[in-house]
Design a protein around this motif. Structure first.
Motif, PDB file in Angstrom:
ATOM      1  N   GLY A 143      28.046  33.978  32.510  1.00 32.94           N
ATOM      2  CA  GLY A 143      27.908  34.020  33.963  1.00 32.94           C
ATOM      3  C   GLY A 143      28.488  32.783  34.635  1.00 32.94           C
ATOM      4  N   GLY A 144      28.212  31.605  34.058  1.00 36.57           N
ATOM      5  CA  GLY A 144      28.711  30.366  34.626  1.00 36.57           C
ATOM      6  C   GLY A 144      30.227  30.306  34.606  1.00 36.57           C
ATOM      7  N   MET A 145      30.802  30.748  33.489  1.00 35.37           N
ATOM      8  CA  MET A 145      32.263  30.724  33.375  1.00 35.37           C
ATOM      9  C   MET A 145      32.901  31.703  34.354  1.00 35.37           C
ATOM     10  SD  MET A 145      32.527  30.377  29.272  1.00 35.37           S
ATOM     11  CE  MET A 145      34.240  30.064  28.880  1.00 35.37           C
ATOM     12  N   GLN A 146      32.240  32.846  34.557  1.00 35.01           N
ATOM     13  CA  GLN A 146      32.773  33.807  35.521  1.00 35.01           C
ATOM     14  C   GLN A 146      32.823  33.197  36.920  1.00 35.01           C
ATOM     15  OE1 GLN A 146      30.991  37.701  35.560  1.00 35.01           O
ATOM     16  NE2 GLN A 146      31.202  37.933  33.359  1.00 35.01           N
ATOM     17  N   GLN A 147      31.783  32.417  37.269  1.00 37.52           N
ATOM     18  CA  GLN A 147      31.768  31.790  38.592  1.00 37.52           C
ATOM     19  C   GLN A 147      32.812  30.688  38.686  1.00 37.52           C
ATOM     20  OE1 GLN A 147      30.543  34.273  39.817  1.00 37.52           O
ATOM     21  NE2 GLN A 147      29.149  33.374  41.301  1.00 37.52           N
ATOM     22  N   ARG A 148      33.057  29.976  37.570  1.00 33.84           N
ATOM     23  CA  ARG A 148      34.133  28.994  37.555  1.00 33.84           C
ATOM     24  C   ARG A 148      35.464  29.688  37.823  1.00 33.84           C
ATOM     25  NH1 ARG A 148      32.990  24.014  34.698  1.00 33.84           N
ATOM     26  NH2 ARG A 148      30.763  24.009  34.255  1.00 33.84           N
ATOM     27  N   LEU A 149      35.618  30.841  37.179  1.00 36.83           N
ATOM     28  CA  LEU A 149      36.853  31.606  37.364  1.00 36.83           C
ATOM     29  C   LEU A 149      37.003  32.050  38.819  1.00 36.83           C
ATOM     30  CD1 LEU A 149      39.323  33.116  36.360  1.00 36.83           C
ATOM     31  CD2 LEU A 149      37.842  34.971  35.604  1.00 36.83           C
ATOM     32  N   ALA A 150      35.895  32.540  39.385  1.00 34.70           N
ATOM     33  CA  ALA A 150      35.949  33.016  40.774  1.00 34.70           C
ATOM     34  C   ALA A 150      36.329  31.871  41.716  1.00 34.70           C
ATOM     35  CB  ALA A 150      34.600  33.602  41.179  1.00 34.70           C
ATOM     36  N   LEU A 151      35.833  30.670  41.409  1.00 35.55           N
ATOM     37  CA  LEU A 151      36.182  29.501  42.223  1.00 35.55           C
ATOM     38  C   LEU A 151      37.680  29.194  42.121  1.00 35.55           C
ATOM     39  CD1 LEU A 151      33.233  27.013  41.634  1.00 35.55           C
ATOM     40  CD2 LEU A 151      34.134  27.740  43.839  1.00 35.55           C
ATOM     41  N   ALA A 152      38.157  29.134  40.873  1.00 34.66           N
ATOM     42  CA  ALA A 152      39.575  28.825  40.658  1.00 34.66           C
ATOM     43  C   ALA A 152      40.457  29.844  41.374  1.00 34.66           C
ATOM     44  CB  ALA A 152      39.884  28.823  39.165  1.00 34.66           C
ATOM     45  N   GLN A 153      40.038  31.111  41.292  1.00 35.26           N
ATOM     46  CA  GLN A 153      40.791  32.200  41.901  1.00 35.26           C
ATOM     47  C   GLN A 153      40.866  32.022  43.412  1.00 35.26           C
ATOM     48  OE1 GLN A 153      38.628  35.849  41.655  1.00 35.26           O
ATOM     49  NE2 GLN A 153      40.446  36.991  41.040  1.00 35.26           N
ATOM     50  N   ALA A 154      39.765  31.600  44.027  1.00 35.54           N
ATOM     51  CA  ALA A 154      39.754  31.414  45.476  1.00 35.54           C
ATOM     52  C   ALA A 154      40.542  30.162  45.861  1.00 35.54           C
ATOM     53  CB  ALA A 154      38.322  31.311  45.984  1.00 35.54           C
TER      54      ALA A 154
END
Lengths: 257, 273
Positions: A143-154
């Motif tokens: 879950g944490g890594m997914q949110q890191r990814l979502a941040l990078a994507q934005a």
């Protein structure tokens, strides 16, 4: 110059008043945390900022101009869930934003341009700590890594404002602390204007530079939807004190128990 | 002793239990066939395996006396062509119209009620119309299959698109996606594996419509042959043909499943992030 300015903003659904007379001004580089009980209108306010909903009355301005009434690249978003695309791997997820801009018809790039975008995306992913998971699919990430990814994507779109809708609400406390460090370092490096909704008052109290509490000033027990919420506390943070925290906790509790 | 619902067969037991009903059916057939043939050696209802074998041999590996064709292969080719064409056409319509309906509210408002109404028409009821309009040739058979399964595929695709989390669509817009880019890069790749799933589900109906159309008007095809030899009570041909159709149906399903697995690895570890 204010990045975001709201003047006498109202949002109503029929008889149901959600937001009432919200006025505010936000300067570039502020990190605003938004708290409030569920149903207090903080998510509605975020949707107004995002352009998914439009205000019933009043003005909402981005850089002095009315906000477009649909989402666009000015405003980045990270939701609590479903922010990333399950069919793209980590690298492709981050490359997508840049690829869409580079190729209007196919939304895909090849050759030299693709390599440039790829490099940019890899750098971005390394800065959020996903440098070793480039080829994984989101479902293989925690879950944490997914949110890191979502941040990078934005972040790759370099938005004017970044909206975070309870981004860490589903994470374990330890991971949440890591994510706080990450978002703070991103904020310091980029100088982005950030709005973060959280239901965790403590998180809101210690993370940002400014805290908003959304709550109703007036209550009609016979018609709970008669009055909408507005910003009841607007506190600069940094020199926070326990008494204020306690007072806000009390006021939120007292109104809704 | 555990409760019945908590008792699980071992791997070997599972295989054995799976085979058991097949074996029992086979034994029952052999026994019944033996009984009938003992009473009347010319009985055609439950032919012995030897005569079924002969029939398969003559259908598959001996040229037909009248036409010079190897009937089983001619029939198989004709049927698979019709089925393939009909399913392909339906899948294409499902993808294009379904995605347009799901992704664009203006399309949905215009087309969704029509698709809904069309899907309620029993396809067999308009088979005569198809024969009148398209003649008795290939077109009407392909059209029947398409009319039979396309509405289901369209509606399924529309539903799958609508099921995509709204967060994803908003996120894509904040990444600067236009409507077209959003469809091309976010929606389409995510509904493709779901389309293959839906096609697998619709194959049963596709076979049904194919055989029905062939039974009524055709000059070759698996369904045609079964209904033709019915006149002579040729169970020795009908039974292997039915088994052959079952095998073909199984193989297409299997191939589609492998194709989905190979082409969309992300689809099988959860599907959602």
């Amino acid at each position: 110059m204010n990045v975001i300015e709201a003047r006498h903003l109202w949002k109503e659904y029929g008889d149901n008043v959600v937001l009432e007379n919200v006025s505010l001004a936000v300067k570039a580089g502020e990190f605003i945390t938004v708290v409030g009980t569920s149903g207090c209108g903080k998510t509605t306010f975020l949707k107004l900022l995002l352009g998914v909903e439009t205000a019933t009355r009043g003005d909402l301005l981005l850089d002095g101009k009315p906000l477009p009434d649909e989402p666009n690249a000015d405003r980045g978003i990270v939701f609590q869930r479903y922010s990333v695309f399950p069919h793209l791997n980590v690298l492709e997820n981050v490359m997508l934003g840049a690829e869409l801009a580079a190729s209007p018809f196919w939304g895909r790039t090849f050759g030299k341009r693709r390599r440039a975008i790829r490099e940019q995306a890899v750098a971005m992913l390394e800065s959020v700590g996903l440098g070793t998971a480039l080829l994984k699919y989101p479902s293989e990430l925690s879950g944490g890594m997914q949110q890191r990814l979502a941040l990078a994507q934005a972040l790759i779109k370099k938005p004017r404002i970044l909206l975070l809708d309870e981004p860490f609400g589903a994470l374990d406390p330890g991971i949440r602390a890591d994510m706080h460090q990450l978002i703070l370092s991103i904020w310091r490096q980029t100088g982005l204007t950030i709005f973060m909704i959280t239901h965790d008052l403590k998180e809101g109290f210690y993370l940002g530079t400014r805290l908003w509490v959304f709550d109703k000033r007036r209550h009609d027990p016979q018609a709970p939807n008669r009055f909408g919420a507005t910003i009841t506390y607007d506190i600069p943070l940094g020199h926070t004190d326990r008494t204020t925290l306690h007072t806000i906790q009390q006021s939120l509790g007292a109104n809704h128990d | 002793m555990k409760r019945l619902i908590n008792q699980r067969p071992s791997r070997a037991a599972q295989v054995l239990l799976g085979i058991l009903p097949f074996a029992l059916l086979l034994l029952a057939y052999l026994w019944a066939s033996e009984l009938r043939l003992a009473a009347n050696p010319n009985d055609k209802l439950l032919p012995a395996f030897s005569s079924i074998g002969e029939a398969i041999w003559s259908m598959a590996f001996e040229a037909d006396k009248r036409s010079g064709n190897y009937l089983l292969w001619v029939d198989t080719l004709a049927s698979l062509q019709r089925l393939g064409l009909g399913v392909l056409l339906s899948a294409l319509m499902g993808l294009v119209i379904g995605v347009a309906n799901g992704a664009v509210p203006l399309f949905r408002a215009g087309l969704s009620p029509l698709v809904m109404a069309l899907s309620l028409i029993p396809p067999m009821a308009i088979l005569p119309v198809l024969f009148i309009v398209f003649g008795l040739g290939e077109v009407s058979k392909v059209a029947l299959i398409t009319i039979g399964i396309a509405p289901f595929l369209i509606r399924d695709m529309q539903q799958r698109v609508l099921e995509l989390p709204e967060e994803q669509l908003i996120k894509a817009q904040t990444l600067g996606a236009s409507s077209w880019q959003l469809i091309l890069r976010v929606i389409l790749p995510q509904v493709l594996p779901r389309l293959l799933d839906a096609v697998r589900l619709s194959l049963g109906s596709a076979w049904l419509f194919l055989i029905a159309a062939e039974a009524i008007a055709a000059t070759e095809g698996l369904g045609y042959r079964i209904f033709l030899v019915r006149r002579y009570l040729s169970m020795d041909v009908i039974l292997p043909y039915v088994l052959w159709i079952t095998l073909l149906a199984f193989l297409t399903d299997y191939l589609l499943r492998v194709l989905t697995r190979r082409s969309f690895p992300w689809y099988y570890n959860g599907g959602k992030p």
